[in-house]
Scaffold this motif. Structure first.
Motif, PDB file in Angstrom:
ATOM      1  N   THR A   1      41.690 -52.820 -25.933  1.00  0.00           N
ATOM      2  CA  THR A   1      40.712 -53.477 -26.796  1.00  0.00           C
ATOM      3  C   THR A   1      39.401 -52.710 -26.708  1.00  0.00           C
ATOM      4  O   THR A   1      39.088 -52.107 -25.664  1.00  0.00           O
ATOM      5  CB  THR A   1      40.447 -54.931 -26.364  1.00  0.00           C
ATOM      6  OG1 THR A   1      39.819 -54.908 -25.073  1.00  0.00           O
ATOM      7  CG2 THR A   1      41.743 -55.723 -26.291  1.00  0.00           C
ATOM      8  N   ALA A   2      38.623 -52.726 -27.803  1.00  0.00           N
ATOM      9  CA  ALA A   2      37.329 -52.043 -27.825  1.00  0.00           C
ATOM     10  C   ALA A   2      36.437 -52.560 -26.695  1.00  0.00           C
ATOM     11  O   ALA A   2      35.687 -51.822 -26.055  1.00  0.00           O
ATOM     12  CB  ALA A   2      36.641 -52.263 -29.171  1.00  0.00           C
TER      13      ALA A   2
ATOM     14  N   GLU B   1      25.333 -51.228 -32.084  1.00  0.00           N
ATOM     15  CA  GLU B   1      26.493 -50.394 -31.744  1.00  0.00           C
ATOM     16  C   GLU B   1      26.107 -49.028 -31.169  1.00  0.00           C
ATOM     17  O   GLU B   1      26.668 -48.000 -31.556  1.00  0.00           O
ATOM     18  CB  GLU B   1      27.401 -50.209 -32.970  1.00  0.00           C
ATOM     19  CG  GLU B   1      27.954 -51.528 -33.461  1.00  0.00           C
ATOM     20  CD  GLU B   1      29.207 -51.355 -34.309  1.00  0.00           C
ATOM     21  OE1 GLU B   1      29.231 -50.419 -35.132  1.00  0.00           O
ATOM     22  OE2 GLU B   1      30.142 -52.137 -34.121  1.00  0.00           O
TER      23      GLU B   1
ATOM     24  N   LYS C   1      34.752 -46.104 -28.931  1.00  0.00           N
ATOM     25  CA  LYS C   1      35.455 -47.373 -29.205  1.00  0.00           C
ATOM     26  C   LYS C   1      36.715 -47.111 -30.035  1.00  0.00           C
ATOM     27  O   LYS C   1      37.747 -47.754 -29.838  1.00  0.00           O
ATOM     28  CB  LYS C   1      34.516 -48.353 -29.929  1.00  0.00           C
ATOM     29  CG  LYS C   1      33.314 -48.798 -29.087  1.00  0.00           C
ATOM     30  CD  LYS C   1      33.684 -49.814 -28.001  1.00  0.00           C
ATOM     31  CE  LYS C   1      32.447 -50.251 -27.221  1.00  0.00           C
ATOM     32  NZ  LYS C   1      32.683 -51.325 -26.252  1.00  0.00           N
ATOM     33  N   GLU C   2      36.625 -46.150 -30.957  1.00  0.00           N
ATOM     34  CA  GLU C   2      37.826 -45.792 -31.728  1.00  0.00           C
ATOM     35  C   GLU C   2      38.898 -45.196 -30.819  1.00  0.00           C
ATOM     36  O   GLU C   2      40.073 -45.523 -30.920  1.00  0.00           O
ATOM     37  CB  GLU C   2      37.488 -44.761 -32.822  1.00  0.00           C
ATOM     38  CG  GLU C   2      36.971 -45.394 -34.097  1.00  0.00           C
ATOM     39  CD  GLU C   2      36.400 -44.352 -35.063  1.00  0.00           C
ATOM     40  OE1 GLU C   2      36.830 -43.173 -35.002  1.00  0.00           O
ATOM     41  OE2 GLU C   2      35.505 -44.713 -35.842  1.00  0.00           O
TER      42      GLU C   2
ATOM     43  N   VAL D   1      40.651 -47.832 -28.717  1.00  0.00           N
ATOM     44  CA  VAL D   1      41.596 -48.636 -29.498  1.00  0.00           C
ATOM     45  C   VAL D   1      42.872 -47.823 -29.781  1.00  0.00           C
ATOM     46  O   VAL D   1      43.982 -48.350 -29.709  1.00  0.00           O
ATOM     47  CB  VAL D   1      40.928 -49.138 -30.794  1.00  0.00           C
ATOM     48  CG1 VAL D   1      41.958 -49.768 -31.730  1.00  0.00           C
ATOM     49  CG2 VAL D   1      39.832 -50.151 -30.453  1.00  0.00           C
TER      50      VAL D   1
ATOM     51  N   ARG E   1      30.686 -45.266 -31.396  1.00  0.00           N
ATOM     52  CA  ARG E   1      31.787 -45.507 -32.342  1.00  0.00           C
ATOM     53  C   ARG E   1      32.985 -44.628 -32.003  1.00  0.00           C
ATOM     54  O   ARG E   1      34.126 -45.076 -32.040  1.00  0.00           O
ATOM     55  CB  ARG E   1      31.324 -45.244 -33.776  1.00  0.00           C
ATOM     56  CG  ARG E   1      30.407 -46.345 -34.256  1.00  0.00           C
ATOM     57  CD  ARG E   1      29.916 -46.101 -35.678  1.00  0.00           C
ATOM     58  NE  ARG E   1      28.783 -46.991 -35.951  1.00  0.00           N
ATOM     59  CZ  ARG E   1      27.682 -46.624 -36.591  1.00  0.00           C
ATOM     60  NH1 ARG E   1      27.543 -45.377 -37.038  1.00  0.00           N
ATOM     61  NH2 ARG E   1      26.713 -47.507 -36.782  1.00  0.00           N
TER      62      ARG E   1
END
Lengths: 422, 422
Positions: free
Chosen positions: B253-254, B374, B244-245, B248, B241
């Protein structure tokens, strides 16, 4: 039938050695480069050549090409016997990297790797490595000598018996037989040992091409093979004798250093056909490309402002290692009263190397003359175009040399040092 | 049947990932290394894996091995589809060399090259490059960021249409479409352009493995794939997480960054067989090798003076990029009250990565759990032994993932970016 055999390598450039080779109708400009090289090297191996030889530069000079060590590693996987010689500069490299790359190539190829040790003489290279100006010539050779010492030391990291491989005792290596290098010099401090396992040759072949005083001294001390540009028999003999004397003064045998001049040969089934081939290539030289080539060879001097059909202007003496080449070309232009155009046409193919345009027998005659008269131990073949120019050398000239007993018809060893009897 | 597909790479070490793998009866210690790797990579390609992945160090740490870029270049010539990822450090290299090597590998392999960009965290490497001490961690990442910028810029040297290839007009290149880089930064000044022609991927895949704060920031800004060591689902989810944050926040893009944790899996036809295999390997650990491994992972701390069956001593906080790993291991030892021996046994295989000992279904269950929750976009497979450990993964686990619709049964693209849908 002589027992002494020629060394023969193929020196491959992207499109061939003639400056206009890329414009030749047979030159394929769009095929994937690896596929092109693979086919050429497979042919050279079928002719039992000692090795293929790749030049290198760490800047864009002319057409872009593949990086030679990756290229030769890939070629190693699809060939069995032919030697694989790549150029790598000592001026903008670190010895630990170079030692590893060649040791690894030697392992992958089962003992067929060769390192053409050069110092960089192209000012554009400096600008890719954070320098405003090129490293001065003498200093480059001091660095090169120490660089070689480190690489050679790293290649000797593994003494006989270093690998114990005793699973039961839990002993993989014998640390007492792994040599720490602990080199501390002017340019380098390198602890070692190398982290690549010992390769079939132990130490890859070392090739050098310097003709200057420090270049000759370095080669006499460290090289196995010298690649050299010699335009005439007399010049080649003088170079040959000088190098053999130097190597003996170093306490080595004369035999332990092989002298291999380049030969740019345009071959035809008749002399007329060869002359027509050469004329076709000469007719394809654009003045801009001819001027750029000549400018590079006389010490990176810009000739674009001078009339093509006028004389070569007086040149500032070049500060770096191109002085001997500059003198050679200046003397040639003055001696034969050549215009700028005539001068670049003269070097557009052979670039100062032995140049022969004729039948296979005529080319073989020249090679035999040099080989039997203390001018050469072998040759670096410089095909004018690819693949046609290489085909002519392999299918016409090599068989002629074989008929004369000057070159073997098949490999009798498996390593590059073995092919050269070193 | 899900449409989202796992990424799967095989991470190959010389003898397998378990620290005692070399002592396993099936490990061949004397076969030529290239022949060993060739067979392994051909198997991985038959299983349609995205890539093979090779670590690297510029010092001797453990068993010597081949240099990965030469190795992958050779493998490129004897494979067709599988991606080829090599590690190269930004700490002791020059970007012009690294850009060339990977661009050339990408050309030779027709678009299958990947660069695992690392900073060196091994003090022994410094000593092979003229340094008394290792470069400080934060500074290494500043250099790495700029290094990547230069390499990426060099890979963009050729605009569409740069190669004119007009023989009649005598025009090979359009100089207006060749990009001079002219980079001037804190660590590097590089003029460019690159001297390797454009390759099928254009820009080779970029992989990174840093888990520290600057490592994560660098990966979010520049990487296509992150390789990471995550011991548990919760830790992997937190990392996933966070990354991916970050990506972004970088305006990407994630989806454009793939997170692939390592997995050390010992696979058996039954759970009992898997446990027996693992016990055999654990029984082969010599205390000296276990201590050396543990010492390296806690920040190059010498544990040889401490009792094996006593607790881990209080450690000086490591100054470099191994702090997160040191904390992980210290907490593990304290939390479960482990002795030094128990701690090195715990990391002797997976080295802090997800570790599963069981049947193919049990291994696939874990992978599916992480993939669907995830924690992972795919995995870097770490075979305990070679070739047996890889055979188990390819012949037992991969087919199980294919039955579940989580991994393709054949390649549907020809480049590494294509396999990863990037």
């Amino acid at each position: 039938m002589t027992t002494r055999q020629m060394s023969l390598c193929a020196f491959l450039l992207r499109h061939g050695h003639h400056v206009a080779a890329w414009r030749h109708p047979d030159t394929d400009l769009v095929a994937p480069p690896f596929a092109v090289y693979r086919e050429l090297v497979e042919k050279a191996e079928r002719a039992a050549l000692d090795a293929v030889f790749f030049a290198d530069s760490v800047a864009l000079t002319g057409a872009p090409s593949l990086e030679p060590i990756t290229l030769l590693s890939a070629l190693a996987a699809v060939t069995e016997r032919i030697g694989l010689i790549a150029t790598a500069t000592t001026t903008y490299n670190e010895p630990y990297h170079v030692a590893r790359l060649f040791a690894s190539l030697d392992s992958i190829s089962n003992g067929r790797a060769g390192w053409n040790l050069v110092t960089s003489d192209n000012a554009a290279e400096a600008a890719n490595f954070g320098r405003d100006r090129h490293v001065e010539h003498g200093q480059r050779y001091v660095r090169a000598r120490e660089f070689h010492q480190v690489v050679d030391g790293l290649w000797r990291s593994w003494e006989e018996g270093a690998f114990v491989n005793d699973k039961a005792a839990g002993k993989l290596l014998d640390p007492g037989r792994v040599r720490q290098l602990d080199h501390q010099g002017e340019h380098f401090r390198v602890a070692g040992p190398l982290n690549v396992p010992p390769s079939p040759q132990g130490r890859p072949l070392v090739v050098q091409a310097g003709s200057s005083e420090p270049g000759r001294a370095l080669a006499a001390a460290t090289a196995d093979v010298v690649f050299t540009a010699q335009p005439s028999l007399a010049a080649a003999q003088a170079f040959y004798r000088d190098m053999k004397e130097r190597v003996v003064q170093q306490g080595r045998t004369a035999h332990s250093l092989r002298i291999t001049p380049g030969i740019f040969a345009v071959v035809g089934k008749t002399e007329g056909e060869a002359r027509d081939k050469f004329a076709t290539l000469q007719g394809l030289i654009e003045p801009q490309a001819g001027l750029a080539l000549l400018g590079r060879m006389i010490g990176n001097f810009d000739l674009s402002g001078y009339p093509l059909d006028g004389p070569l202007p007086a040149l500032p003496e070049t500060a770096d290692g191109q002085r001997s080449r500059q003198q050679l070309l200046t003397q040639l232009a003055q001696g034969e009263n050549l215009t700028i155009r005539q001068l670049y046409e003269r070097i557009a193919g052979g670039r100062g190397h032995l140049t022969v345009v004729g039948t296979a027998a005529q080319v073989a005659d020249q090679m035999q003359l040099w080989f039997e008269n203390e001018a050469a131990d072998g040759f670096n073949l410089m095909p004018p175009t690819l693949p046609g120019g290489l085909d002519d050398l392999l299918e016409l000239v090599v068989p002629e040399l074989q008929r004369r007993g000057l070159f073997r018809t098949a490999y009798d060893s498996s390593t590059l040092r073995g092919h050269l009897k070193l």
